[in-house]
Design a protein around this motif. Structure first.
Motif, mmCIF file in Angstrom:
data_model
loop_
_atom_site.group_PDB
_atom_site.id
_atom_site.type_symbol
_atom_site.label_atom_id
_atom_site.label_comp_id
_atom_site.label_asym_id
_atom_site.label_seq_id
_atom_site.Cartn_x
_atom_site.Cartn_y
_atom_site.Cartn_z
ATOM 1 N N GLU A 188 74.130 -7.657 54.938
ATOM 2 C CA GLU A 188 73.638 -6.723 55.808
ATOM 3 C C GLU A 188 74.384 -7.436 57.221
ATOM 4 O O GLU A 188 74.198 -6.315 57.307
ATOM 5 C CB GLU A 188 72.090 -7.001 55.782
ATOM 6 N N TYR A 189 74.608 -8.433 57.029
ATOM 7 C CA TYR A 189 75.242 -8.998 58.343
ATOM 8 C C TYR A 189 76.493 -8.682 57.834
ATOM 9 O O TYR A 189 77.336 -8.198 59.659
ATOM 10 C CB TYR A 189 75.458 -11.027 58.040
ATOM 11 N N LEU A 190 77.280 -8.662 57.248
ATOM 12 C CA LEU A 190 78.362 -7.965 57.257
ATOM 13 C C LEU A 190 78.491 -6.677 57.442
ATOM 14 O O LEU A 190 79.638 -5.958 58.295
ATOM 15 C CB LEU A 190 79.691 -8.250 55.654
ATOM 16 N N VAL A 191 77.600 -5.548 57.539
ATOM 17 C CA VAL A 191 78.188 -4.259 57.420
ATOM 18 C C VAL A 191 77.528 -4.201 59.033
ATOM 19 O O VAL A 191 77.950 -3.335 59.475
ATOM 20 C CB VAL A 191 76.766 -3.542 56.628
ATOM 21 N N GLN A 192 76.732 -5.318 59.282
ATOM 22 C CA GLN A 192 76.043 -4.857 60.902
ATOM 23 C C GLN A 192 77.842 -5.163 61.438
ATOM 24 O O GLN A 192 78.109 -5.241 63.163
ATOM 25 C CB GLN A 192 75.064 -6.356 61.365
ATOM 26 N N TYR A 228 93.982 -8.016 55.462
ATOM 27 C CA TYR A 228 93.065 -7.590 56.242
ATOM 28 C C TYR A 228 92.341 -7.823 57.723
ATOM 29 O O TYR A 228 91.567 -7.502 57.757
ATOM 30 C CB TYR A 228 91.961 -7.116 55.322
ATOM 31 N N ASN A 229 92.864 -8.519 58.005
ATOM 32 C CA ASN A 229 92.570 -9.565 59.813
ATOM 33 C C ASN A 229 90.979 -9.596 59.354
ATOM 34 O O ASN A 229 90.412 -9.803 60.472
ATOM 35 C CB ASN A 229 92.407 -8.692 60.670
ATOM 36 N N ILE A 230 90.147 -9.843 57.924
ATOM 37 C CA ILE A 230 89.347 -10.621 57.675
ATOM 38 C C ILE A 230 89.384 -12.154 57.886
ATOM 39 O O ILE A 230 89.764 -13.026 57.243
ATOM 40 C CB ILE A 230 88.245 -9.688 56.857
ATOM 41 N N GLN A 231 88.007 -12.864 58.321
ATOM 42 C CA GLN A 231 87.521 -14.273 58.631
ATOM 43 C C GLN A 231 86.126 -13.746 58.386
ATOM 44 O O GLN A 231 85.279 -13.851 58.216
ATOM 45 C CB GLN A 231 88.013 -14.606 59.990
ATOM 46 N N MET A 232 86.074 -15.122 57.595
ATOM 47 C CA MET A 232 85.009 -15.139 56.782
ATOM 48 C C MET A 232 84.434 -17.115 56.483
ATOM 49 O O MET A 232 85.081 -17.637 56.762
ATOM 50 C CB MET A 232 84.291 -14.640 55.743
ATOM 51 N N THR A 233 82.839 -17.131 56.510
ATOM 52 C CA THR A 233 82.882 -18.875 56.538
ATOM 53 C C THR A 233 83.525 -19.176 55.134
ATOM 54 O O THR A 233 82.755 -18.689 53.847
ATOM 55 C CB THR A 233 81.748 -19.433 57.744
ATOM 56 N N ASP A 234 83.290 -20.495 54.586
ATOM 57 C CA ASP A 234 83.201 -20.702 53.026
ATOM 58 C C ASP A 234 81.346 -20.410 52.932
ATOM 59 O O ASP A 234 81.849 -20.042 51.362
ATOM 60 C CB ASP A 234 83.533 -22.534 53.417
ATOM 61 N N SER A 235 80.456 -20.903 53.396
ATOM 62 C CA SER A 235 79.351 -20.445 53.095
ATOM 63 C C SER A 235 79.235 -18.706 52.497
ATOM 64 O O SER A 235 78.421 -18.049 51.625
ATOM 65 C CB SER A 235 78.305 -20.661 53.547
#
Length: 110
Positions: free
Chosen positions: A29-33, A83-90
């Protein structure tokens, strides 16, 4: 006494599976937003591929537990940067755990 331990372990595993499911839903849900459904699909595919790759080489490399997770994270991050996508380890851990669960369920025939 052993039956009580088995019941407690099974209960703990059930609770963990439910919590992972809730976490995956929340992250989705967070990523969709934030980035849209395309981002989620990309991360899910990359996590699944990374988990499969790490599992295949873990026998020869001797990776286990935390080493597998780190190796999967490294592979996913390398692809996400394309894809220029950043994400946290969690967040990555959540997708990796989901991919591991899907792989284990498929292996068990569920």
């Amino acid at each position: 006494m052993q039956q009580i331990n088995e019941i407690l372990i099974n209960g703990a595993i059930s609770i963990l599976v439910i919590l992972v499911g809730i976490a995956v839903k929340s992250v989705k849900e967070y990523l969709v937003q934030k980035g849209g459904e395309k981002t989620i699909k990309i991360v899910e595919i990359l996590a699944k591929n990374a988990v499969n790759a790490v599992e295949q080489v873990s026998f020869t490399t001797g990776y286990n537990g935390h080493e597998k997770l780190e190796h999967a994270r490294t592979k996913i991050r390398a692809e996400l940067s394309k894809y220029n996508i950043q994400m946290t380890d969690s967040d990555l851990d959540t997708f990796v755990e989901s991919a591991v669960k899907q792989m284990n369920d498929a292996w068990k025939g569920q």
